[in-house]
Write an enzyme that holds these catalytic residues in place. Structure first.
Site, PDB file in Angstrom:
ATOM      1  N   ASP A  25      36.529  16.892 -17.293  1.00 45.64           N
ATOM      2  CA  ASP A  25      35.442  17.864 -17.295  1.00 45.64           C
ATOM      3  C   ASP A  25      34.589  17.800 -16.038  1.00 45.64           C
ATOM      4  OD1 ASP A  25      35.954  18.907 -19.955  1.00 45.64           O
ATOM      5  OD2 ASP A  25      35.267  16.984 -20.694  1.00 45.64           O
TER       6      ASP A  25
ATOM      7  N   ASP B  93      33.852  13.741 -20.768  1.00 45.46           N
ATOM      8  CA  ASP B  93      34.372  12.400 -20.501  1.00 45.46           C
ATOM      9  C   ASP B  93      34.285  12.004 -19.034  1.00 45.46           C
ATOM     10  OD1 ASP B  93      36.366  13.837 -19.280  1.00 45.46           O
ATOM     11  OD2 ASP B  93      37.871  13.467 -20.813  1.00 45.46           O
TER      12      ASP B  93
ATOM     13  N   ASP C  23      31.686  18.884 -24.875  1.00 44.75           N
ATOM     14  CA  ASP C  23      33.129  18.983 -25.037  1.00 44.75           C
ATOM     15  C   ASP C  23      33.457  18.336 -26.385  1.00 44.75           C
ATOM     16  OD1 ASP C  23      35.828  19.460 -24.143  1.00 44.75           O
ATOM     17  OD2 ASP C  23      35.995  17.287 -23.975  1.00 44.75           O
TER      18      ASP C  23
ATOM     19  N   CYS D  98       0.857  -1.190   0.000  1.00 44.42           N
ATOM     20  CA  CYS D  98       0.000   0.000   0.000  1.00 44.42           C
ATOM     21  C   CYS D  98       0.895   1.243   0.000  1.00 44.42           C
ATOM     22  CB  CYS D  98      -0.909  -0.001   1.224  1.00 44.42           C
ATOM     23  SG  CYS D  98      -1.785   1.564   1.485  1.00 44.42           S
TER      24      CYS D  98
ATOM     25  N   CYS E 210       0.134   3.676   2.837  1.00 42.57           N
ATOM     26  CA  CYS E 210       0.655   3.176   4.122  1.00 42.57           C
ATOM     27  C   CYS E 210       2.166   3.393   4.205  1.00 42.57           C
ATOM     28  CB  CYS E 210       0.364   1.686   4.276  1.00 42.57           C
ATOM     29  SG  CYS E 210      -1.372   1.277   4.022  1.00 42.57           S
TER      30      CYS E 210
END
Length: 835
Positions: free
Chosen positions: A735, A731, A547, A161, A164
Site C-alpha cells: 500500500d 501494511d 486496508d 537559551c 539564542c
C-alpha cells in the site's frame, strides 16, 4: 539482500501482479514485490545465488509477459537545491516537466525544502542534470540551482537559551555555502547541508558565530559520555552561588537602613548573583547585540542601583537566577527523559571471528557477520538467529511489555533486549539501514520542519521585543509629562519592569519543547511520527481509511470449509504450488502433503481470475467466478462468507474451497474509539462485496469499497481527499502508493519494514490498531498543551505589561513574567512524556 530493478513502461496494474507472482515463484528468489505506482521491482535472492543470472532470468520473464516493458538497474538518486523557489504551483509544474525528461526514473520537487530529488542511471546523469537546470531556468529564471551537499551535525554543548538558538540558526543560514540549517534547541544539535569541499570552511564559520553569540557554548562533533555528570556539577555550582548570594542579601536587608555596611553587602550580593549577566551584556553591546536577556536584566537592575533602590536590584537578580536555575533544570530533565527513552543504540557489537569475539562499533559490522549477544544486552543490528534461543524485550521499539520468544531461524531487530540465553545472530542489514538507526533518525530529525505555530512564534518574538523596549523608553521619558502626578523615579521603575518582561525566551521555548515532548511520549508508546508537522495534522484528522487484509483482519488465511468433491483441495494445492499469495499458502497448509512437481505442466496465470494448469494431463482451473464464466463452467452459487476459490477439472465443476481471514481482536475497539473522536472510517478491500460489507458491519466501519484493484485504491483515496484531512493505514509495502498519497500514512506493524518507514508519516511499531486513536488523542493533547503555552506566555506577559504600565507590577512580577513563565511552560510540556 534486497535488489531493485525498474520496469520502464509498465502501465498495467494486473500485469504488475502477474509479473510479481511469476518472479516470486522462481526457485532462486525468496520473495518479490512489484510496485505498480513507482514501477519498481524489489526481490530478495536466496543465499549463494548468482545475482546476475537472476537478473537475466527476470528480464527474460518480463520480456515474455510484457514485451514493451524495459528492465533497467535502479538509478542513483541525486538532489539539487532550488534557492529562491517561492511558488508551490511552479514547483509542481517543474516536477511535471522534469518527469518527462528521457532517462528520469523518478522526480520530486519539494516546495517546503526547495529541493529537487531525482533518480537516473549514473552514466546519463550529466546530460539529465543539464536538462533539469535548463527547465528550471526556463520556468523560474530567478531560482538559483545548486547541487545538494552532504549533511553534517555539530553539538552545541551548554546551549540553554531557545531565543539564542533561533538567532544562531538565522546567522548560520546567511553563511555562504550553507544550503540548509536547523539548530534544534531541545537536542542542542546543529544540522546543516553544504558541499563537501566547503565543509571545513563552513564548520569554522559556525564555530566563530557560536563563539561570538554564545561564548559559553562549546561546539563538539560527538557528545561526550560524561556530559550529564558535568551538567549536574554545573547545577551544583549554580545552586551554591544562589545560596551564598541569598544569605548575603538577607543580612544586608537587616542592616541596610542603619549602616553603610548594608549597602556594601547589597552590592556584594549583586556582584555574586549578577556578574555574568552584566559581563555578557557589555560583551554583546560591543558586538552590536542589544536586545537580549542579559542587556535587559543588566539595564533594569543598574538603573535600580542608580536610583539607590538596592533591595530591588539584588532581589530582581536573585529571583532571576532562581528562575534561570529551575528553567535550566527543567529543560535538562526533559531532554534527559527523551534521551533515556531513546537510548536503544548499543555502543558495542561482539563480532564472532573464528572462536573469538571482537568488539566493534555497530557501524563497522558488515552484512553476514555473526554477532554474539549476551543476556541483558541489546541486539546491535537486524539479523537472523543462527544459534541459540531466548526471549526478547521489544518494549523500547513497540511500547508493549510482552516478551517475544525466539529461536534459530527467527528474524530479530536491533534495539531489542536479550533476556535469557546466549544468541548468535547473522547480520542482514548494515547499521545505517537497521531498525534502531531508522528510529533514532526519525526522532532526532523531528525539528527539521517547523509547524505553523513555531513559525508564528518565531516571527512574533522578533517584533515583540523591540516594540516593548521602545514602549519602555517612551514610558521612562514621557509618562511624567502626560501624567504630572508621576515622578521620573516611578516612570523609570515602570520602564525597567517593561524591559525585563520583554525578554522573548518564554515565548520561543514554549512551542518546540511541547512538540519535542509530544513526539517523545508517542515514541514511548511505540508510535513514531515524522516531525511536529505530523502532530499538527494528526490533531485535525477527519477521516481514516483502512486496508482490510492485514490491517482490519489478521491477514492469516485458513481453509474453513470444502464444498463438493474433496479432490478440490488437492487440485487447488497443485495449481497454487508456486504462488506466494496468502490464499495459496493457506491452501497448501490445509493440503499438508508433499507436492510432486513432475505431475504439473503448462501453468498459466490469468490476471484477476485465477490459474490454469495441466495435472496428470487434465486441465485444472482454480480461481474465482470470473474464471469459471470465462471457461463456461457451470457451478453452484454459494452463499457463504469468506473468499471463495472454485475448482474445475476439464471444464467440469469439482468443488469450492472457502477461505476465511479472522478479524483482529482490537479492530472493533479501535473503530469505536475513532468514532468517539468524530473521525469517520472507510475500508478498502479486494475481496467480494458480501465479505467486505460483513466485516465492515461487524467492526462498525462507516463505508466500504470492495473488489478494489491496487490502482482503484488510489482512485478511491483521491476521491475522498477533499472531505478533510485523511489518514490511511496499510501494511506499508503493497500500500506504499496510497500511504504516500494520503495526508497522513500509517504503517501497521512497521518494525523492520523499509517501505513502511519510508512511505508513512506515522509508523505503528507493533500491529495494534488501538495505537491509531491513541496517536490522534495524544496529538490533540500535544496541540492543546502547545496552545496553552502560547496563550499562557503571551497572555501573562501582556497582562504584566499592562499592570507595569499602570504601576501595579514591580520588578519581582516582571521576573515571573520572564523566567517564571518559561518554567511553567516547561513543566506543562513534560506532562506529555508520560506513557
Amino acid at each position: 539482500m534486497k535488489i531493485e530493478l525498474v520496469l520502464n513502461g509498465l502501465d498495467c496494474a494486473h500485469c504488475a501482479s502477474e509479473i510479481e507472482n511469476k518472479i516470486s515463484g522462481m526457485n532462486s528468489v525468496e520473495k518479490a514485490h512489484v510496485d505498480f505506482m513507482s514501477k519498481k521491482l524489489t526481490f530478495y535472492p536466496k543465499d549463494n545465488m548468482n545475482i546476475d543470472s537472476i537478473k537475466n532470468e527476470i528480464k527474460k520473464i518480463v520480456k515474455e509477459m510484457e514485451p514493451d516493458v524495459d528492465v533497467t538497474e535502479t538509478g542513483v538518486e541525486y538532489a539539487l537545491i532550488l534557492n529562491g523557489l517561492d511558488c508551490a504551483h511552479c514547483a509542481a509544474e517543474i516536477e511535471e516537466a522534469i518527469s518527462k525528461v528521457d532517462g528520469v526514473e523518478k522526480v520530486t520537487v519539494d516546495f517546503m525544502s526547495t529541493t529537487c530529488t531525482y533518480r537516473c542511471q549514473k552514466g546519463s546523469h550529466a546530460n539529465i542534470e543539464k536538462e533539469i537546470i535548463r527547465i528550471i531556468n526556463e520556468k523560474e529564471p530567478d531560482v538559483v540551482v545548486n547541487k545538494k551537499g552532504s549533511e553534517y551535525s555539530l553539538f552545541f554543548k551548554g546551549l540553554d537559551c531557545a531565543h539564542c538558538a533561533a538567532e544562531i540558526e538565522e546567522a548560520i543560514s546567511k553563511v555562504d555555502g550553507v544550503e540548509k540549517v536547523t539548530v534544534d534547541f531541545m537536542s542542542t544539535t546543529c544540522t546543516y547541508s553544504c558541499q563537501k569541499n566547503k565543509q571545513v570552511e563552513i564548520e569554522n564559520s559556525i564555530i566563530n558565530i557560536v563563539k561570538e553569540m554564545e561564548p559559553d557554548v562549546i561546539v563538539e562533533h560527538i557528545k561526550t559520555t560524561n556530559q550529564s555528570v558535568e551538567k549536574e556539577h554545573d547545577f551544583k555550582k549554580a545552586l551554591y552561588r544562589i545560596v551564598v548570594g541569598a544569605i548575603i542579601f538577607a543580612i544586608g536587608l537587616i542592616i541596610i537602613d542603619t549602616s553603610i555596611l548594608g549597602v556594601v553587602l547589597m552590592l556584594i550580593a549583586y556582584v555574586i548573583l549578577g556578574y555574568d549577566v552584566v559581563y555578557n551584556a557589555v560583551r554583546n553591546i560591543l558586538k552590536g547585540q542589544w536586545f537580549d536577556e542579559n542587556f535587559l536584566m543588566a539595564l533594569a537592575t543598574i538603573v535600580a542601583i542608580m536610583l539607590q533602590d538596592y533591595k530591588e536590584a539584588v532581589a530582581v537578580m536573585l529571583f532571576y537566577q532562581v528562575g534561570e536555575y529551575f528553567q535550566e533544570k527543567a529543560v535538562y530533565s526533559s531532554r534527559k527523559s527523551i534521551a533515556d527513552l531513546m537510548d536503544i543504540r548499543p555502543d558495542v557489537a561482539h563480532v564472532l571471528r573464528g572462536i573469538e569475539t571482537v568488539d566493534l562499533s555497530p557501524e563497522e559490522v558488515m552484512v553476514n557477520d555473526v554477532v554474539v549477544v549476551k543476556p541483558g544486552e541489546r541486539i546491535p543490528l537486524d539479523g537472523v538467529i543462527k544459534k541459540g534461543m531466548s526471549s526478547l524485550d521489544t518494549s523500547s521499539l513497540t511500547g508493549e511489555s510482552l516478551e517475544r520468544d525466539v529461536q534459530e531461524g527467527d528474524e530479530v531487530l536491533s534495539g531489542s533486549v536479550n533476556q535469557r540465553g546466549l544468541l548468535e545472530i547473522q547480520v542482514t542489514k548494515p547499521y545505517g539501514e537497521s531498525t534502531v538507526s531508522k528510529i533514532l533518525e526519525l526522532v532526532e530529525n523531528t525539528s527539521s520542519r517547523k509547524t505553523k505555530s513555531e513559525n508564528f512564534i518565531t516571527k512574533f518574538s522578533k517584533v515583540y521585543t523591540p516594540i516593548v523596549v521602545l514602549l519602555a523608553v517612551a514610558i521612562a521619558a514621557f509618562l511624567p509629562v502626560f501624567m504630572p502626578g508621576i515622578t521620573y523615579y516611578d516612570s523609570i521603575e515602570r520602564a525597567c519592569a517593561f524591559l525585563v518582561i520583554s525578554c522573548p525566551c518564554a515565548l520561543v521555548i514554549s512551542i518546540p519543547l511541547g512538540f519535542f515532548a509530544g513526539i517523545g511520549g508517542l515514541s514511548k508508546n511505540g508510535i513514531l511520527v515524522k516531525g511536529s508537522t505530523v502532530i499538527e495534522n494528526l490533531s485535525v484528522l477527519k477521516q481514516m481509511v483502512f486496508d482490510k487484509t492485514g490491517t482490519i483482519t489478521e491477514g492469516k488465511f485458513g481453509v474453513s470449509k470444502i464444498l463438493g468433491n474433496e479432490n478440490a483441495l488437492e487440485y487447488a494445492a497443485y495449481a497454487e504450488n508456486n504462488s506466494t499469495h496468502p490464499i495459496a499458502t493457506s491452501i497448501l497448509e490445509a493440503y499438508g502433503k508433499e507436492i510432486d512437481g513432475t505431475r504439473i505442466m503448462d501453468v498459466e496465470e490469468i490476471a484477476g481470475h485465477g490459474i490454469s494448469v495441466k495435472l496428470d494431463g487434465d486441465v485444472i482451473l482454480v480461481g474465482n467466478e470470473k474464471l469459471m464464466n470465462q471457461f463456461n463452467v457451470d457451478y453452484p452459487r454459494v452463499d457463504e462468507l469468506g473468499t471463495l476459490v472454485l475448482v474445475a477439472k476439464n471444464n467440469e465443476y469439482v468443488g469450492t474451497i472457502i477461505i476465511e481471514d479472522r478479524l483482529k481482536k482490537d479492530s472493533k475497539q479501535a473503530i469505536q474509539s475513532l468514532k468517539a473522536t468524530g473521525i469517520s472510517s472507510v475500508m478498502l478491500s479486494g475481496d467480494r462485496k458480501v465479505v467486505a460489507e460483513h466485516i465492515a458491519k461487524e467492526v462498525g466501519i462507516d463505508s466500504v469499497y470492495s473488489e478494489c484493484l491496487p490502482n482503484q485504491k488510489v482512485e478511491v483515496v483521491e476521491k475522498l481527499l477533499p472531505n478533510g484531512k485523511l489518514g490511511f493505514a496499510g501494511d506499508g509495502i503493497n500500500d506504499a502508493p496510497v500511504l504516500a498519497l494520503a495526508d497522513l500514512g500509517f504503517a501497521m506493524g512497521g518494525v523492520g519494514s523499509d517501505a513502511a518507514i519510508e512511505a508513512a508519516d506515522v509508523v505503528i511499531m507493533d500491529d495494534n490498531l488501538n495505537k491509531i486513536p491513541l496517536a490522534i488523542n495524544r496529538s490533540k493533547k500535544t496541540m492543546k498543551i502547545v496552545q496553552q503555552n502560547i496563550v499562557g506566555a503571551i497572555g501573562i506577559k501582556l497582562l504584566v505589561l499592562v499592570m507595569a504600565g499602570f504601576g501595579l507590577a514591580g520588578m519581582w512580577l516582571a521576573i515571573f513574567a520572564d523566567v517564571g513563565v518559561s518554567v511553567l511552560a516547561i513543566l506543562n510540556s513534560i506532562r506529555l512524556l508520560k506513557k
